[in-house]
Design an enzyme around this catalytic site. Structure first.
Site, PDB file in Angstrom:
ATOM      1  N   SER A  78      -9.180 -15.244 -51.068  1.00 29.49           N
ATOM      2  CA  SER A  78     -10.245 -14.383 -51.615  1.00 29.49           C
ATOM      3  C   SER A  78     -10.340 -13.117 -50.787  1.00 29.49           C
ATOM      4  O   SER A  78     -10.274 -13.155 -49.547  1.00 29.49           O
ATOM      5  CB  SER A  78     -11.586 -15.112 -51.567  1.00 29.49           C
ATOM      6  OG  SER A  78     -12.633 -14.203 -51.819  1.00 29.49           O
ATOM      7  N   TYR A 121     -16.968 -21.524 -48.228  1.00 27.60           N
ATOM      8  CA  TYR A 121     -15.840 -21.058 -49.054  1.00 27.60           C
ATOM      9  C   TYR A 121     -14.952 -20.086 -48.277  1.00 27.60           C
ATOM     10  O   TYR A 121     -13.729 -20.272 -48.191  1.00 27.60           O
ATOM     11  CB  TYR A 121     -16.426 -20.412 -50.303  1.00 27.60           C
ATOM     12  CG  TYR A 121     -15.471 -19.688 -51.213  1.00 27.60           C
ATOM     13  CD1 TYR A 121     -14.551 -20.388 -51.990  1.00 27.60           C
ATOM     14  CD2 TYR A 121     -15.507 -18.294 -51.326  1.00 27.60           C
ATOM     15  CE1 TYR A 121     -13.699 -19.724 -52.857  1.00 27.60           C
ATOM     16  CE2 TYR A 121     -14.668 -17.624 -52.186  1.00 27.60           C
ATOM     17  CZ  TYR A 121     -13.755 -18.336 -52.947  1.00 27.60           C
ATOM     18  OH  TYR A 121     -12.908 -17.671 -53.796  1.00 27.60           O
ATOM     19  N   LYS A 173     -11.099 -20.520 -46.994  1.00 33.44           N
ATOM     20  CA  LYS A 173     -10.051 -19.571 -47.400  1.00 33.44           C
ATOM     21  C   LYS A 173      -9.431 -18.886 -46.168  1.00 33.44           C
ATOM     22  O   LYS A 173      -8.234 -18.589 -46.155  1.00 33.44           O
ATOM     23  CB  LYS A 173     -10.618 -18.518 -48.351  1.00 33.44           C
ATOM     24  CG  LYS A 173     -11.084 -19.056 -49.713  1.00 33.44           C
ATOM     25  CD  LYS A 173      -9.930 -19.471 -50.615  1.00 33.44           C
ATOM     26  CE  LYS A 173     -10.362 -19.549 -52.078  1.00 33.44           C
ATOM     27  NZ  LYS A 173      -9.332 -20.141 -52.942  1.00 33.44           N
TER      28      LYS A 173
END
Ligand SMILES: NC(=O)c1ccc[n+]([C@@H]2O[C@H](COP(=O)([O-])OP(=O)(O)OC[C@H]3O[C@@H](n4cnc5c(N)ncnc54)[C@H](OP(=O)(O)O)[C@@H]3O)[C@@H](O)[C@H]2O)c1
Length: 254
Positions: free
Chosen positions: A141, A154, A158
């Site tokens: 991301s 998250y 990542k």
């Protein structure tokens, strides 16, 4: 509107596995690979969305070792091996601050966004090593450097994925295997929209910055698929250990 750009027949004879190919970015990657001649196997937990016509669909939950094993078996039985591996399944719900994120949500975020890739690579990269070639792409991301508290589980997962990818790239380069990450910015997908709605409900307002990225629009799944197709193509034959950020200029990296 974006469209997939690749040379016709560019991936003829290539066998690809794409996780999360029933909607959004994964479905665009599957379509792009099929259009360019690849044989494609894809997976999701359910066939609620549909895999693009022409792809073989196998239901599996990539968060588990059993799911990774089932996919690896299907890849061997259906494709006879994998030349291109795209780890796309990912995502996470927002929380009101890092300290509000429950333990099981941390574990789930790590399983889906990081360990799923580690497990599947461990099962499929040895076959690539034997054949002396292969391309692995991990979808990360563009928001990783923002370390935003509502999404810290998250972005942390990542970030681990990106670090792991660089190390794996160094380890596998001598065997002709390239490993890269592609990092999307805000992209119009069912998962992306659902996350933004959850965030708006949580904060009882727009919550996130709704201004467009500098290039003036949100991403289309094909914008990301085009980057993935380039990275796995022979046009990128000297590219490994890199992270390609595709975000309309929203999150510049140093
Ligand atoms: N859209 C964005 O704005 C954006 C921005 C930055 C990064 N990304 C990244 O881009 C990737 C794709 O995002 P997207 O927005 O296209 O997602 P999406 O619309 O939610 O689609 C996700 C796909 O992955 C599958 N999937 C989810 N969990 C799975 C699991 N445990 N096992 C197997 N399959 C699973 C889904 O099917 P099922 O639900 O049926 O399993 C679906 O096919 C993700 O890694 C995401 O983190 C997206």
């Amino acid at each position: 509107m974006s469209a997939i750009e690749s040379n016709s027949g560019e991936f003829a004879g290539k066998r690809a596995l794409v996780t999360g190919g029933t909607r959004g970015i994964g479905a665009a990657v599957v379509r792009g690979l099929l259009d360019a001649g690849a044989e494609v196997l894809t997976t999701a937990r359910s066939a609620t969305g549909t895999a693009p016509e022409g792809a073989t669909f196998v239901a599996a939950d990539v968060r588990t070792q059993a799911g990774a094993q089932a996919l690896s078996t299907a890849a061997r039985e259906v494709l006879g091996g994998v030349d291109i591996l795209v780890h796309n399944a990912g995502g996470a719900a927002p929380y009101l601050g890092a300290l509000a994120i429950p333990d099981e949500v941390w574990q789930d975020a790590l399983d889906l966004n990081f360990l799923a890739a580690v497990r599947l690579d461990a099962l499929l990269a040895p076959g690539m090593r034997e054949r002396g070639s292969g391309m692995i792409v991990h979808i990360s991301s563009a928001a990783v450097p923002t370390v935003a508290p509502p999404f810290l589980h998250y972005t942390t997962a990542k970030a681990a994925l990106e670090n792991y990818s660089r190390g794996l790239a160094a380890e596998l380069a001598p065997f002709g295997i390239r490993v890269n990450t592609v990092s999307p910015g805000r992209t119009a997908t069912p998962g992306g929209e659902a996350t933004r709605e959850q965030w708006a409900r949580l904060t009882e307002g727009p919550g996130q910055d709704n201004t467009s990225p500098p290039l003036g629009r949100d991403g289309h799944p094909d914008d990301i698929a085009n980057a993935v197709l380039f990275v796995v193509s022979d046009r990128a034959s000297w590219l490994t250990g890199s992270s390609l950020v595709v975000d309309g200029g929203e999150f510049p990296r140093g």
